[in-house]
Design a protein around this motif. Structure first.
Motif, PDB file in Angstrom:
ATOM      1  N   CYS A 297       0.802  -1.383  -0.043  1.00 17.88           N
ATOM      2  CA  CYS A 297      -0.019   0.141  -0.090  1.00 17.88           C
ATOM      3  C   CYS A 297       0.868   1.271  -0.117  1.00 17.88           C
ATOM      4  O   CYS A 297       0.413   2.314  -0.146  1.00 17.88           O
ATOM      5  CB  CYS A 297      -0.902   0.180   1.200  1.00 17.88           C
ATOM      6  N   CYS A 357      -1.770  -7.894  -0.361  1.00 15.69           N
ATOM      7  CA  CYS A 357      -0.791  -7.504   0.407  1.00 15.69           C
ATOM      8  C   CYS A 357       0.431  -8.653   0.535  1.00 15.69           C
ATOM      9  O   CYS A 357       1.458  -8.311   0.472  1.00 15.69           O
ATOM     10  CB  CYS A 357      -1.698  -7.376   1.951  1.00 15.69           C
ATOM     11  N   CYS A 360       3.781  -8.921   2.117  1.00 15.36           N
ATOM     12  CA  CYS A 360       4.219  -7.811   3.140  1.00 15.36           C
ATOM     13  C   CYS A 360       4.090  -8.686   4.627  1.00 15.36           C
ATOM     14  O   CYS A 360       4.577  -7.901   5.445  1.00 15.36           O
ATOM     15  CB  CYS A 360       3.138  -6.685   3.097  1.00 15.36           C
TER      16      CYS A 360
HETATM   17 FE1  SF4 Z   1      -0.133  -2.464   3.462  1.00 16.23          FE
HETATM   18 FE2  SF4 Z   1       0.994  -4.542   3.951  1.00 16.23          FE
HETATM   19 FE3  SF4 Z   1      -0.643  -3.879   5.778  1.00 16.23          FE
HETATM   20 FE4  SF4 Z   1      -1.111  -4.728   3.393  1.00 16.23          FE
HETATM   21  S1  SF4 Z   1      -0.316  -5.937   5.029  1.00 16.23           S
HETATM   22  S2  SF4 Z   1      -2.301  -3.122   4.457  1.00 16.23           S
HETATM   23  S3  SF4 Z   1       0.218  -3.941   2.278  1.00 16.23           S
HETATM   24  S4  SF4 Z   1       1.263  -2.622   5.305  1.00 16.23           S
END
Ligand code: SF4
Ligand code: MIC
Length: 658
Positions: A297, A357, A360
């Motif tokens: 994100c 995601c 991440c």
């Molecule tokens: Fe953002 Fe990573 Fe959280 Fe997904 S997991 S909302 S990409 S920080």
């Protein structure tokens, strides 16, 4: 007196309290967003509160974290979320359509409005003038039912950006510079307002990289004013009519001011394993790189992938490095595909993922043991990538791509000198963001009108009202900056139990001590002890809910991260602040007793409590809580409290048909 942008929006939405820093305020929420791994609890709590319909102007449910659906439990969660969105009146974004913050920015984020989201990076649309705040799921459920959201009035800090970014320096370097200067706890209790000519020079996608990663400072939110760049972005998204002008008054007073001269910035990189471990890329140059990922994100947009594509045109990824692109949204992938860039990237040796995601939080593309991974993400907490002792670096798409070309960390300016024909790609927006909306289902198009719960979707546990006598062992002593990833990891083996609290609880704090959950259950009571900034990172309320389920009564810490502290209140765990000396003296296993009548003290506004350790020595612990938080704590948590409110005075969230 003049107002800041934040004060203007808060003033427009204020339902309780005064805009005095440190005071608790209640604000009306216009929009809410939820994602798949926190959303199930939101809707289960919405259901438990007997609410009928979404009361905010807009609610959106995204499926973005675990889109690969490795297990039927994930798919069941997604089906439940679709059914909840349909039943109660929220938009539903199908798995694969993109990360909540990206898709929300593209479709719904609106200047001047408030947004509350069950994800810590909710502040992302601050980049187009929306006041957006991350919170625990229960706060979202209540706000979605029409109740106010309560938060401590933050201090507003002016971050004045002077000058313009030189070639190869990017918006990511601005937020990394903030982290280098302020650290991961430097923003607690603050909103950062970005102003000045440097702010005006940035496009909306660059601004949202900064507001997104402001979360890593611990900030309540981050925001930019609006201008022609905002209008232009909204027009390209086909939403020009939602533009609203927003700027601080000339005589606005800020609690503090920080100046960053953009022209002095250079490519930066956060080294393992904290986002504030920032150095110039040149200091880390020469480190061999096994994996490069562009996505998340923070830097997974069209505007982040295009620079990589331009840099790789006519080149190939180094043979010892794997490069993956995980677009932040399907809109981004679709436009890149139509423009032909996807094929170019594939030809260069890049592997494309669906919009998710994923990596991440350690779902897919887990780094090899003893390897180095460069990512354009926002968090590199140890073990978050799916392997303990990982070496994850955070950087801009340009720095990531330079490393993929060279096979080692390199300042892109030096790579450009070496190659001779590598040009700085700069930032470019598409003429129109004209991706399809096929995966976004509006409430009018809903396919379900009742909840569909698979076997893994459980109930929300409730806690008894707070007892008068609290005593038990110090179950675990932890260091500073313990993240919610330590408390409840988000890797795929664990994530599938987000709707099943008894099962999920077995993993509580397993990353710190594998025996913790079992020991806590056996002790049936007791405390956690931690240093500074306990609970930083994610908004996941499971980090409070699971310890509560295991019988933990409270947390003694030197300081708390904002969202986690609110979650502790919401689930009836007492958050007590201790000084450094007390922290140093308490050992794991010590017997801890709160000498005062806790139930009575919490209700009556008592701020200091006496903690007796091993029946031997005493110390003072503080409870910093508003009157409302005290009532919630005394009731055994916000769910019970909200129900009582409704049955009694009709306060808090109201059923929709009233
Ligand atoms: Fe953002 Fe990573 Fe959280 Fe997904 S997991 S909302 S990409 S920080
Ligand atoms: C994160 O980046 O840590 C997450 C996963 O998006 C979390 C939400 C969650 O735990 O589900 C967050 O940032 O709030």
């Amino acid at each position: 007196m003049g107002q800041t942008i934040t004060e203007k929006i808060l003033d427009d939405h204020l339902v309780e309290g005064e805009l005095e820093p440190g005071e608790e305020i209640g604000i009306e929420i216009d929009q809410v967003l939820m994602q798949d791994t926190t959303g199930t609890m939101v809707w289960l709590q919405f259901e438990a509160l007997d609410l009928d319909d979404v009361q905010t102007e807009l609610a959106a449910q995204y499926c973005d974290h675990q889109t690969y659906q490795f297990d039927f439990k994930n798919t069941d969660d997604h089906r439940f979320l679709r059914s909840a969105a349909g039943t109660y009146g929220a938009h539903f974004s199908r798995p694969g359509n993109g990360i909540c913050h990206n898709v929300h920015k593209e479709n719904f984020a609106a200047p001047g409005k408030t947004l509350l989201g069950s994800d810590s990076h909710t502040p992302t649309p601050g980049g187009l003038g929306q006041l957006a705040i991350g919170a625990g799921g229960l706060d979202i459920a209540v706000a979605m039912g029409g109740g106010a959201y309560y938060v401590e009035m933050p201090e507003i800090v002016n971050v004045r950006l002077e000058g313009e970014l030189p070639e190869w320096a990017t918006a990511k370097d601005i937020i990394l510079e903030m982290l280098r200067r302020l650290s991961v706890k430097g923003g607690v209790g603050k909103v950062f307002e970005y102003t000045g000519p440097g702010a005006e020079s940035l496009t909306v996608p660059e601004r949202t990289t900064i507001t997104n990663m402001g979360t890593e400072l611990g900030a309540t939110s981050s925001i930019f004013g609006t201008d022609e760049k905002t209008r232009d972005y909204l027009e390209r998204q086909g939403r020009g009519d939602e533009y609203v002008e927003l700027a601080p008054d000339e005589d606005a007073e800020y609690a503090d001011e920080l100046v960053i001269d953009l022209s002095e910035l250079e490519p930066l990189i956060a080294q393992p394993s904290m986002p504030d471990n920032v150095v110039p890329v040149r200091e880390a140059a020469g480190t061999s790189v096994d994996q490069v990922i562009i996505g998340s994100c923070t830097n997974g947009g069209y505007e982040d992938i295009l620079p990589a594509a331009k840099m790789l045109e006519g080149r190939e990824v180094d043979k010892k490095t794997e490069m993956i692109i995980a677009p932040g949204s399907k809109q981004a992938s679709e436009i890149l595909a139509r423009q032909g860039w996807t094929a170019e990237l594939m030809a260069a040796g890049v592997n494309f993922s669906e919009a998710t995601c994923g990596a991440c939080i350690g779902i897919g593309h887990v780094p090899a043991s003893d390897s180095v991974s460069l990512r354009t993400f926002n968090r590199n907490f140890e073990g978050r990538s799916g392997i303990e002792d990982d070496n994850v670096y955070l950087c801009s798409p340009e720095v990531a791509t330079a490393a993929a070309i060279k096979g080692e960390i390199v300042d892109p300016r030096d790579l450009a000198d070496e190659l001779g024909d590598l040009e700085a790609p700069g930032i470019e927006l598409p003429d129109q963001y004209d991706g399809s909306k096929a995966d976004l289902i509006s409430p009018d198009e809903a396919v379900d009108d009742e909840l569909i719960k698979g076997p893994n979707i459980g109930d929300v546990p409730l806690k008894e009202p707070l007892e008068s006598h609290l005593a038990g062992p110090a179950l675990l002593k932890m260091t500073d900056n313990i993240t919610t990833d330590h408390i409840i990891p988000a890797t795929s083996d664990i994530l599938k139990f987000r709707s099943n609290v008894p099962k999920l609880s077995e993993f509580t704090l397993s990353r710190v001590d594998e025996t913790f959950a079992q020991r806590a259950l056996e002790a049936d009571g007791g405390f956690l002890v931690a240093g500074e900034n306990y609970g930083q990172g994610s908004s996941r309320e499971h980090a409070a809910l699971c310890p509560m389920y295991l019988g933990v009564e409270g947390v003694l810490a030197q300081s708390f991260a904002r969202i986690h502290k609110a979650n502790l209140f919401n689930f009836g765990l007492v958050p007590l602040t201790i000084d450094e000396d007390t922290y140093d003296r308490i050992e794991q296993g010590d017997d801890i007793e709160i000498v005062d009548d806790v139930g009575e003290g919490v209700r009556s506004g008592q701020e200091e409590f006496t903690v007796r350790v091993n029946d031997d020595w005493e110390a003072t612990a503080r409870l910093d809580a508003s009157e409302r938080e005290r009532e919630i704590l005394a009731a055994g948590g916000k769910l019970s409290w909200t129900k009582q409110q409704h049955e009694g005075s009709r306060g808090g969230a109201q059923p929709a048909d009233d």
